[in-house]
Motif scaffolding. Structure first.
Motif, PDB file in Angstrom:
ATOM      1  N   PRO A  66       0.826  -1.210   0.000  1.00  0.00           N
ATOM      2  CA  PRO A  66       0.000   0.000   0.000  1.00  0.00           C
ATOM      3  C   PRO A  66       0.855   1.252   0.000  1.00  0.00           C
ATOM      4  CG  PRO A  66      -0.733  -1.541   1.677  1.00  0.00           C
ATOM      5  CD  PRO A  66       0.536  -2.081   1.108  1.00  0.00           C
ATOM      6  N   LEU A  67       0.487   2.192  -0.838  1.00  0.00           N
ATOM      7  CA  LEU A  67       1.221   3.457  -0.912  1.00  0.00           C
ATOM      8  C   LEU A  67       0.995   4.268   0.342  1.00  0.00           C
ATOM      9  CD1 LEU A  67       0.457   4.646  -4.506  1.00  0.00           C
ATOM     10  CD2 LEU A  67       2.723   4.475  -3.528  1.00  0.00           C
ATOM     11  N   ASN A  68       2.071   4.826   0.839  1.00  0.00           N
ATOM     12  CA  ASN A  68       1.940   5.655   2.038  1.00  0.00           C
ATOM     13  C   ASN A  68       1.859   7.116   1.614  1.00  0.00           C
ATOM     14  OD1 ASN A  68       1.950   6.596   4.594  1.00  0.00           O
ATOM     15  ND2 ASN A  68       4.164   6.448   4.849  1.00  0.00           N
ATOM     16  N   THR A  69       0.790   7.466   0.945  1.00  0.00           N
ATOM     17  CA  THR A  69       0.673   8.835   0.461  1.00  0.00           C
ATOM     18  C   THR A  69      -0.054   9.698   1.471  1.00  0.00           C
ATOM     19  OG1 THR A  69      -1.290   8.164  -0.671  1.00  0.00           O
ATOM     20  CG2 THR A  69       0.711   8.279  -1.966  1.00  0.00           C
ATOM     21  N   THR A  70      -0.016  10.976   1.250  1.00  0.00           N
ATOM     22  CA  THR A  70      -0.652  11.872   2.196  1.00  0.00           C
ATOM     23  C   THR A  70      -2.074  12.169   1.753  1.00  0.00           C
ATOM     24  OG1 THR A  70       0.112  13.745   0.990  1.00  0.00           O
ATOM     25  CG2 THR A  70       1.527  12.966   2.749  1.00  0.00           C
ATOM     26  N   VAL A  86      -1.869   0.638  -5.184  1.00  0.00           N
ATOM     27  CA  VAL A  86      -0.796   0.112  -4.340  1.00  0.00           C
ATOM     28  C   VAL A  86       0.488   0.159  -5.154  1.00  0.00           C
ATOM     29  CG1 VAL A  86      -2.128  -1.335  -2.793  1.00  0.00           C
ATOM     30  CG2 VAL A  86      -1.492  -2.208  -5.035  1.00  0.00           C
ATOM     31  N   ALA A  87       1.606   0.299  -4.454  1.00  0.00           N
ATOM     32  CA  ALA A  87       2.880   0.463  -5.150  1.00  0.00           C
ATOM     33  C   ALA A  87       3.437  -0.892  -5.550  1.00  0.00           C
ATOM     34  CB  ALA A  87       3.864   1.171  -4.246  1.00  0.00           C
ATOM     35  N   LYS A  88       3.950  -0.949  -6.778  1.00  0.00           N
ATOM     36  CA  LYS A  88       4.654  -2.149  -7.220  1.00  0.00           C
ATOM     37  C   LYS A  88       6.123  -1.834  -7.032  1.00  0.00           C
ATOM     38  CE  LYS A  88       4.701  -5.193 -11.242  1.00  0.00           C
ATOM     39  NZ  LYS A  88       6.145  -5.321 -11.367  1.00  0.00           N
ATOM     40  N   SER A 143      18.521   8.504  -0.914  1.00  0.00           N
ATOM     41  CA  SER A 143      18.082   9.795  -0.381  1.00  0.00           C
ATOM     42  C   SER A 143      16.628   9.706   0.091  1.00  0.00           C
ATOM     43  CB  SER A 143      18.279  10.890  -1.431  1.00  0.00           C
ATOM     44  OG  SER A 143      17.645  10.507  -2.615  1.00  0.00           O
ATOM     45  N   ALA A 144      16.155  10.779   0.701  1.00  0.00           N
ATOM     46  CA  ALA A 144      14.794  10.800   1.243  1.00  0.00           C
ATOM     47  C   ALA A 144      13.780  10.541   0.137  1.00  0.00           C
ATOM     48  CB  ALA A 144      14.525  12.154   1.892  1.00  0.00           C
ATOM     49  N   GLY A 145      12.838   9.667   0.390  1.00  0.00           N
ATOM     50  CA  GLY A 145      11.757   9.431  -0.576  1.00  0.00           C
ATOM     51  C   GLY A 145      12.061   8.380  -1.621  1.00  0.00           C
ATOM     52  N   THR A 146      13.172   7.634  -1.464  1.00  0.00           N
ATOM     53  CA  THR A 146      13.499   6.604  -2.458  1.00  0.00           C
ATOM     54  C   THR A 146      12.793   5.276  -2.146  1.00  0.00           C
ATOM     55  OG1 THR A 146      15.546   6.267  -1.212  1.00  0.00           O
ATOM     56  CG2 THR A 146      15.727   7.481  -3.288  1.00  0.00           C
ATOM     57  N   GLY A 147      11.982   5.261  -1.117  1.00  0.00           N
ATOM     58  CA  GLY A 147      11.173   4.065  -0.847  1.00  0.00           C
ATOM     59  C   GLY A 147      11.848   3.067   0.082  1.00  0.00           C
ATOM     60  N   LYS A 148      12.761   3.530   0.919  1.00  0.00           N
ATOM     61  CA  LYS A 148      13.442   2.605   1.860  1.00  0.00           C
ATOM     62  C   LYS A 148      12.416   1.986   2.823  1.00  0.00           C
ATOM     63  CE  LYS A 148      16.241   5.891   3.318  1.00  0.00           C
ATOM     64  NZ  LYS A 148      15.815   6.975   2.427  1.00  0.00           N
ATOM     65  N   SER A 149      11.531   2.849   3.359  1.00  0.00           N
ATOM     66  CA  SER A 149      10.547   2.337   4.329  1.00  0.00           C
ATOM     67  C   SER A 149       9.576   1.384   3.656  1.00  0.00           C
ATOM     68  CB  SER A 149       9.755   3.485   4.954  1.00  0.00           C
ATOM     69  OG  SER A 149      10.619   4.422   5.487  1.00  0.00           O
ATOM     70  N   LEU A 150       9.140   1.757   2.466  1.00  0.00           N
ATOM     71  CA  LEU A 150       8.194   0.894   1.744  1.00  0.00           C
ATOM     72  C   LEU A 150       8.835  -0.461   1.456  1.00  0.00           C
ATOM     73  CD1 LEU A 150       5.483   1.698  -0.493  1.00  0.00           C
ATOM     74  CD2 LEU A 150       7.253   0.497  -1.745  1.00  0.00           C
ATOM     75  N   LEU A 151      10.098  -0.423   1.017  1.00  0.00           N
ATOM     76  CA  LEU A 151      10.812  -1.670   0.746  1.00  0.00           C
ATOM     77  C   LEU A 151      11.000  -2.482   2.028  1.00  0.00           C
ATOM     78  CD1 LEU A 151      12.542  -3.608  -0.926  1.00  0.00           C
ATOM     79  CD2 LEU A 151      14.449  -2.015  -0.717  1.00  0.00           C
ATOM     80  N   TYR A 207      10.686   8.703  -5.191  1.00  0.00           N
ATOM     81  CA  TYR A 207       9.237   8.600  -5.448  1.00  0.00           C
ATOM     82  C   TYR A 207       8.451   9.738  -4.809  1.00  0.00           C
ATOM     83  CZ  TYR A 207       9.960   3.951  -7.310  1.00  0.00           C
ATOM     84  OH  TYR A 207      10.372   2.897  -8.081  1.00  0.00           O
ATOM     85  N   ARG A 208       8.950  10.238  -3.687  1.00  0.00           N
ATOM     86  CA  ARG A 208       8.150  11.247  -2.971  1.00  0.00           C
ATOM     87  C   ARG A 208       7.948  12.484  -3.821  1.00  0.00           C
ATOM     88  NH1 ARG A 208      10.647  11.737   2.085  1.00  0.00           N
ATOM     89  NH2 ARG A 208       9.309  10.077   2.851  1.00  0.00           N
ATOM     90  N   GLN A 209       9.018  12.964  -4.472  1.00  0.00           N
ATOM     91  CA  GLN A 209       8.908  14.142  -5.334  1.00  0.00           C
ATOM     92  C   GLN A 209       8.932  13.709  -6.802  1.00  0.00           C
ATOM     93  OE1 GLN A 209      11.552  14.035  -2.950  1.00  0.00           O
ATOM     94  NE2 GLN A 209      10.518  15.225  -1.358  1.00  0.00           N
ATOM     95  N   GLN A 225       8.135  10.608   7.292  1.00  0.00           N
ATOM     96  CA  GLN A 225       6.762  10.964   6.907  1.00  0.00           C
ATOM     97  C   GLN A 225       6.729  11.704   5.562  1.00  0.00           C
ATOM     98  OE1 GLN A 225       3.897  10.611   8.741  1.00  0.00           O
ATOM     99  NE2 GLN A 225       4.366  10.761  10.903  1.00  0.00           N
ATOM    100  N   THR A 226       5.605  11.620   4.891  1.00  0.00           N
ATOM    101  CA  THR A 226       5.340  12.470   3.735  1.00  0.00           C
ATOM    102  C   THR A 226       4.231  13.420   4.166  1.00  0.00           C
ATOM    103  OG1 THR A 226       5.832  10.616   2.276  1.00  0.00           O
ATOM    104  CG2 THR A 226       4.670  12.471   1.293  1.00  0.00           C
ATOM    105  N   ILE A 227       4.495  14.733   4.140  1.00  0.00           N
ATOM    106  CA  ILE A 227       3.501  15.715   4.591  1.00  0.00           C
ATOM    107  C   ILE A 227       3.216  16.666   3.435  1.00  0.00           C
ATOM    108  CG2 ILE A 227       2.908  17.377   6.411  1.00  0.00           C
ATOM    109  CD1 ILE A 227       5.232  16.202   8.055  1.00  0.00           C
TER     110      ILE A 227
END
Ligand SMILES: Nc1ncnc2c1ncn2[C@@H]1O[C@H](COP(=O)(O)OP(=O)(O)OP(=O)(O)O)[C@@H](O)[C@H]1O
Length: 599
Positions: free
Chosen positions: A42-46, A55-57, A81-89, A238-240, A529-531
């Motif tokens: 599941p995508l952790n979007t705001t 959902v993210a592949k 870097s921030a937002g490269t999907g480390k947490s999602l992975l 991915y974040r930006q 977090q993504t805010i």
């Protein structure tokens, strides 16, 4: 006591790669792996306009890491870097590893450097898991204490895979100590770290270990050299979505800003565009370096609201919590300090049992005491579904009991049915004056509500008065913006927050309304977090990596306001910069499958 690696350091260095060799796998194996290891997470979007239901592949590079960890059982550090999907992975890795070892949950230990980070991934702090006392370098004594603490000893002996998240904040000395403990307690093998497979992630350009002197990073430790076999650098942000903004943030990350980048960041002092017309009162979340500033800012704004104060006290239980009378003193100290960023614990004899229990819950985002008023700006701290996720910012429009809301759904619900105190009631319709008018489609998050009934039954055992008290409870009705530019009102009732040990044993449980005040937030809490809309005053920043963490939370420059921008406040640790260059040269010597292996 310390086991030396059989290989010389130079060999170890060569073994580390960026991105590794996805291309070199045979096609048949590749396709098998792709099918098996292509989880959708599941995508952790705001909650802002880019909210998505999909959902993210996992990307190829993320999948490659998953494969190295789960199938090839390698010790891996993955960064980016921030937002490269480390947490999602990491979430995908944890899920796969748990599935793989479903019969032996004790094989997989999920830990992080801080209480906050560990609660984000449903794990424990590293020092709690290992029952190590922070700040003590006396290995013999540490081991002696672990040997007298059966659960901790058992954890050390049975674990196969040790996950460590947010490693940038883990003290390098602690990493060395952990490696020595593992070597001593698991003598059957002469492999590094007692043969435990390590899965480590984080970004050393973000927040460093808390230290009064120059921090000693985990990558500087001797154990790091011996134990981390592969380093993978995730490169796709991915974040930006805006490449220009990503490039600017990258300059910020390295603390080397071009005059043009300085000019652009300075220009971000302008006020932000207004929020969606449906929710004109939502202000950007202000990020502060210290908790005191956050609390002052939130409380000042709360006090300024003319409405009645509603206080929600958490319902905390500790079914299997360690007690001072049953565990050795030094262990209980380690267990109580669930946040590495707190000062080392006082002597255990002075720490009350209640403090220790509170310590267990200190990493949980849900507050012990939540103060709210109509009009308060709040952030959801629990994932509900792909639409309503941790990080959504909304506004309280009133306080209602479950039955009050449900009465509008139909006669039967009005007359009968148990009172619910947990879960969410979605799509509640409110009028401008916040009077309830009805429920649009009667949609209730049934799953949560049904769970709530179970919760009630459980909680009523031996707690009659609490049960009847809960029946009267009124909960915040919160309006969240929708992707279509509208808003959705949600009755937010209590939710369960759990702290478990590595065998899944429940140590502590907090039932609380999953909201926090969100006019302001600490930079520390915001890491990960993504805010959607953020305001940062760089004048108050004091720590290296803080500016980068704060400014990289948003998805686009439109959502970022930066006050008192000062290039001198944009600092990266020289040691991290130098270390990243070493990795770059290793990466350049190795074949990188994605062609994007450098830091
Ligand atoms: N493969 C993917 N496809 C689509 N979206 C993704 C993918 N990987 C990550 N994302 C999204 O990108 C955003 C950032 O991801 P995540 O928080 O995991 O990054 P991170 O590297 O942990 O960031 P930070 O270092 O700032 O904590 C999230 O909204 C996440 O859902």
């Amino acid at each position: 006591m310390e086991k030396q690696s059989p290989k010389p350091a130079a060999m170890d260095l060569k073994k580390r790669k960026f991105g590794d060799d996805l291309d070199t796998l045979k096609p048949a194996k590749q396709s098998k792996i792709q099918t098996f290891f292509a989880p959708r997470v599941p995508l952790n979007t705001t909650c802002g306009t880019d909210r998505t239901t999909s959902v993210a592949k996992l990307s190829d590079e993320q999948n490659r890491v998953l494969q190295m960890v789960v199938e090839e059982e390698k010790s891996v550090f993955f960064t980016g870097s921030a937002g490269t999907g480390k947490s999602l992975l990491l979430r995908a890795i944890i899920s796969r590893l748990r599935k793989k070892h479903s019969k032996r949950p004790d094989f997989v230990a999920v830990t992080a450097s801080t209480g906050m980070a560990s609660s984000n991934i449903g794990g424990m702090t590293m020092h709690s898991w290992g029952a190590v006392t922070p700040g003590s370098n006396d290995i013999d004594n540490q081991i002696k204490c672990i040997r007298t603490c059966k659960p901790a000893l058992q954890r050390w002996k049975s674990v196969k895979v040790l996950i460590i998240d947010e490693v940038s904040m883990l003290d390098g000395h602690l990493f060395d100590i952990l490696a020595k403990i593992a070597d001593c307690l698991r003598k059957k093998t002469n492999k590094p770290f007692g043969g435990i497979q390590l899965v480590v992630t984080g970004d050393f350009f973000q927040l460093p270990p808390v230290s009064k002197t120059d921090p000693f990073f985990a990558f500087e430790s001797g154990a790091w050299q011996r134990c981390i076999e592969h380093t993978v650098n995730l490169t796709k942000v991915y974040r930006q979505k805006d490449d220009h903004f990503v490039a600017l943030l990258n300059q910020l990350r390295h603390g080397t800003l071009s005059p043009e980048a300085c000019r652009i960041f300075k220009s971000l002092s302008r006020p932000l565009l207004p929020p969606p017309p449906s929710m004109p009162n939502i202000t950007p979340t202000e990020l502060f370096p210290t908790r005191r500033e956050v609390s002052n800012s939130n409380m000042t704004r709360l006090k300024a609201l003319p409405h009645a104060l509603h206080i929600f006290h958490s319902h905390d239980t500790f079914p299997n919590a360690p007690d001072s009378s049953t565990i050795p003193k030094r262990h209980s100290a380690a267990m109580s300090n669930t946040d590495m960023n707190e000062p080392p614990p006082k002597p255990t004899s002075l720490v009350s049992r209640n403090n220790k229990r509170d310590g267990l819950l200190s990493g949980i985002l849900a507050e012990k005491e939540l103060q709210l008023k109509k009009g308060a700006q709040v952030m959801l701290v629990k994932n509900v579904d792909e639409m309503l996720v941790n990080g959504c910012v909304g506004r309280v429009v009133g306080f209602y009991g479950y039955h009050e809301v449900m009465a509008l759904q139909g006669e039967s619900e009005k007359r009968a049915g148990p009172t619910k105190t947990t879960g969410f009631v979605r799509n509640v319709t409110v009028e401008a004056d916040s009077a309830l008018t009805g429920i649009k489609d009667g949609s209730v998050n049934k799953e949560n509500v049904d769970e709530a009934v179970g919760e009630m039954k459980d909680s009523k055992k031996g707690q009659k008065s609490l049960g009847s008290q809960r029946a009267e409870e009124r909960f915040p009705l919160v309006e969240f913006p929708t992707p279509e530019g509208g808003k959705e009102a949600v009755l937010v009732m209590r939710e369960e927050f759990r702290v478990e040990d590595s065998e899944g044993r429940l140590l502590a449980r907090r039932m609380q309304v999953p909201l926090i005040l969100a006019w302001a937030m600490s930079i520390h809490k915001s890491q990960g977090q993504t805010i959607q809309r953020v305001k940062v005053d760089l004048g108050k920043v004091f720590e290296k990596g803080q500016s980068y963490v704060a400014l990289s939370r948003v998805a686009s420059m439109d959502g970022l306001q930066v006050l008192r921008f000062d290039p001198k406040k944009v600092m990266a640790h020289l040691k991290v910069i130098e270390w990243s260059k070493t990795l770059e040269s290793v990466g350049a010597n190795e074949k990188s499958p994605t062609g994007k292996g450098s830091l």
